[in-house]
Write a protein that holds these residues in place. Sequence first.
Motif, PDB file in Angstrom:
ATOM      1  N   ALA A 268       0.826  -1.203   0.000  1.00 27.15           N
ATOM      2  CA  ALA A 268       0.000   0.000   0.000  1.00 27.15           C
ATOM      3  C   ALA A 268       0.865   1.260   0.000  1.00 27.15           C
ATOM      4  CB  ALA A 268      -0.930  -0.004   1.212  1.00 27.15           C
TER       5      ALA A 268
ATOM      6  N   GLN B 274       0.821   4.077  -2.735  1.00 18.92           N
ATOM      7  CA  GLN B 274       0.526   5.475  -2.390  1.00 18.92           C
ATOM      8  C   GLN B 274       1.573   6.432  -2.938  1.00 18.92           C
ATOM      9  OE1 GLN B 274      -0.051   4.558   1.799  1.00 18.92           O
ATOM     10  NE2 GLN B 274      -2.062   5.515   1.768  1.00 18.92           N
TER      11      GLN B 274
ATOM     12  N   MET C 141      -6.160  -7.571   3.497  1.00 20.59           N
ATOM     13  CA  MET C 141      -6.466  -6.479   2.564  1.00 20.59           C
ATOM     14  C   MET C 141      -7.966  -6.199   2.482  1.00 20.59           C
ATOM     15  SD  MET C 141      -3.667  -5.274   1.371  1.00 20.59           S
ATOM     16  CE  MET C 141      -4.364  -4.243   0.089  1.00 20.59           C
TER      17      MET C 141
ATOM     18  N   ASP D 132      -7.513  -3.125  -5.445  1.00 21.42           N
ATOM     19  CA  ASP D 132      -7.835  -2.652  -4.097  1.00 21.42           C
ATOM     20  C   ASP D 132      -8.932  -1.592  -4.142  1.00 21.42           C
ATOM     21  OD1 ASP D 132      -6.870  -2.666  -1.170  1.00 21.42           O
ATOM     22  OD2 ASP D 132      -6.919  -0.537  -1.677  1.00 21.42           O
TER      23      ASP D 132
ATOM     24  N   ARG E 212      -9.326   0.882  -2.133  1.00 20.81           N
ATOM     25  CA  ARG E 212      -8.897   2.215  -1.720  1.00 20.81           C
ATOM     26  C   ARG E 212      -7.851   2.810  -2.640  1.00 20.81           C
ATOM     27  NH1 ARG E 212      -8.975  -1.624   3.093  1.00 20.81           N
ATOM     28  NH2 ARG E 212      -7.936  -2.682   1.387  1.00 20.81           N
ATOM     29  N   LEU E 213      -6.969   1.944  -3.165  1.00 23.53           N
ATOM     30  CA  LEU E 213      -5.871   2.433  -4.005  1.00 23.53           C
ATOM     31  C   LEU E 213      -5.995   1.742  -5.361  1.00 23.53           C
ATOM     32  CD1 LEU E 213      -3.151   1.958  -1.259  1.00 23.53           C
ATOM     33  CD2 LEU E 213      -3.911   4.168  -2.135  1.00 23.53           C
TER      34      LEU E 213
ATOM     35  N   LEU F 171      -3.156  -0.639  -6.815  1.00 22.46           N
ATOM     36  CA  LEU F 171      -2.711  -1.747  -5.969  1.00 22.46           C
ATOM     37  C   LEU F 171      -3.567  -2.981  -6.252  1.00 22.46           C
ATOM     38  CD1 LEU F 171      -0.998  -2.789  -3.534  1.00 22.46           C
ATOM     39  CD2 LEU F 171      -2.773  -1.875  -2.035  1.00 22.46           C
TER      40      LEU F 171
ATOM     41  N   SER G 266      -7.580  -3.731   6.366  1.00 24.16           N
ATOM     42  CA  SER G 266      -6.953  -2.604   5.694  1.00 24.16           C
ATOM     43  C   SER G 266      -5.476  -2.560   6.075  1.00 24.16           C
ATOM     44  CB  SER G 266      -7.658  -1.329   6.159  1.00 24.16           C
ATOM     45  OG  SER G 266      -6.936  -0.196   5.784  1.00 24.16           O
ATOM     46  N   PRO G 267      -4.590  -2.276   5.112  1.00 25.42           N
ATOM     47  CA  PRO G 267      -3.169  -2.179   5.491  1.00 25.42           C
ATOM     48  C   PRO G 267      -2.994  -1.084   6.535  1.00 25.42           C
ATOM     49  CG  PRO G 267      -3.446  -2.066   3.098  1.00 25.42           C
ATOM     50  CD  PRO G 267      -4.814  -1.993   3.693  1.00 25.42           C
TER      51      PRO G 267
ATOM     52  N   VAL H 181      -2.749   2.439   5.491  1.00 22.80           N
ATOM     53  CA  VAL H 181      -3.965   3.098   5.006  1.00 22.80           C
ATOM     54  C   VAL H 181      -4.920   3.341   6.173  1.00 22.80           C
ATOM     55  CG1 VAL H 181      -6.012   2.827   3.549  1.00 22.80           C
ATOM     56  CG2 VAL H 181      -3.776   2.070   2.709  1.00 22.80           C
TER      57      VAL H 181
END
Lengths: 271, 92
Positions: free
Chosen positions: A25, A29, A50, A77, A79-80, A83, A223-224, A227
């Motif tokens: 992550a 980012q 994840m 992913d 969120r990202l 990823l 979640s990582p 993050v």
Amino acid sequence: MARVMVVTSGKGGVGKTTSTAALGAALAQSGQTVAMVDFDVGLRNLDLVMGAERRVVFDLINVIQGQAKLAQALIRDKRLDNLFLLPASQTRDKDALTAAGVTKVIHELSSNFDWVICDSPAGIGKGAVFAMQHADIAVVVTNPEISSVRDSDRIIGLLDAKTEKAKKGQSVEKYLLISRYDEARASSGDMLEIDDILEILSIPLLGVVPESQEVLRASNFGSPVTVCSPKSAPAQAYNAAARRLNGEVIELTIPKERTRLLGRIFGGRAA
Amino acid sequence: MKWLRLFKRENPSDVAKDRIRILLAHERSVTGSSNLVALLRNEILLAVAKYIPVDLEQVDVNMQRGELLSTLQIDIQIPVSAKSREPAACDA
């Protein structure tokens, strides 16, 4: 071409999967494309860490056996968006992994991503060797504890003997990531110190991740930690490690945890 | 010697450090990339034991792995009373 990195340790439970997720992550980012591959066939957990467990349709073995295309098996992913995760198979036998199959998948991934991160299973068996086989870089995750140090030493030996690089007479770039470090216990003489571990294993230090409740909290949320609670001490440690992997030279410090109250308030909001 | 150490430092991390160092020195010699060094170690011990009684507990074997060079250091404590030339049994 991607840089292929294996996150390995020998010993189980030291934080390989947590570190894979957090570093993956953090690298994503920073704007790079990242594919994380879970090699723990039968005991996959990267999907859970994840938060992608309910989106797994195809897995690494399906791709190797030609039942699915790589693009179908990769999970983006939530969120990202740069990823991706390639889960391991939970139902198949671990013998379904083949050297030729792994080579094909890693090569295909490396022509499409900036980073390919292989999350190794514990142990020194076939799975761990497959995970490290194509690595350019190895992150050896070690807890400040003698059994973990011993197993890391064994893994360093394998990295020097069994990888493609080793067979070509080159060497894998090896870095030590010390996790679950408790500064108070180390300074009171209750825990192996960083310098001792470094001297014993003699590979360069990538980072020191302090013991923190935030890591468990992040995994509860799927979640990582980089993050879920980006300001927390472990997230800072992983972010710094990711920057070092990108070639930045940053002074190595051990991030300190904020007071628990503040952590609760801000962490709670972030979730 | 060992009991002296116990008095000097009771620090758990020092105990851990010493234990892991000694263990790894041994394991690296057995599982390390160079079997030759492990073989040499045993044969040197046997050769010494042939002439001088050697207590295997009093043998300190240290190996350092390097990229280009590995070094093997063997410290064998020989008691002053040890008689030379008398072949001794060795359980190595």
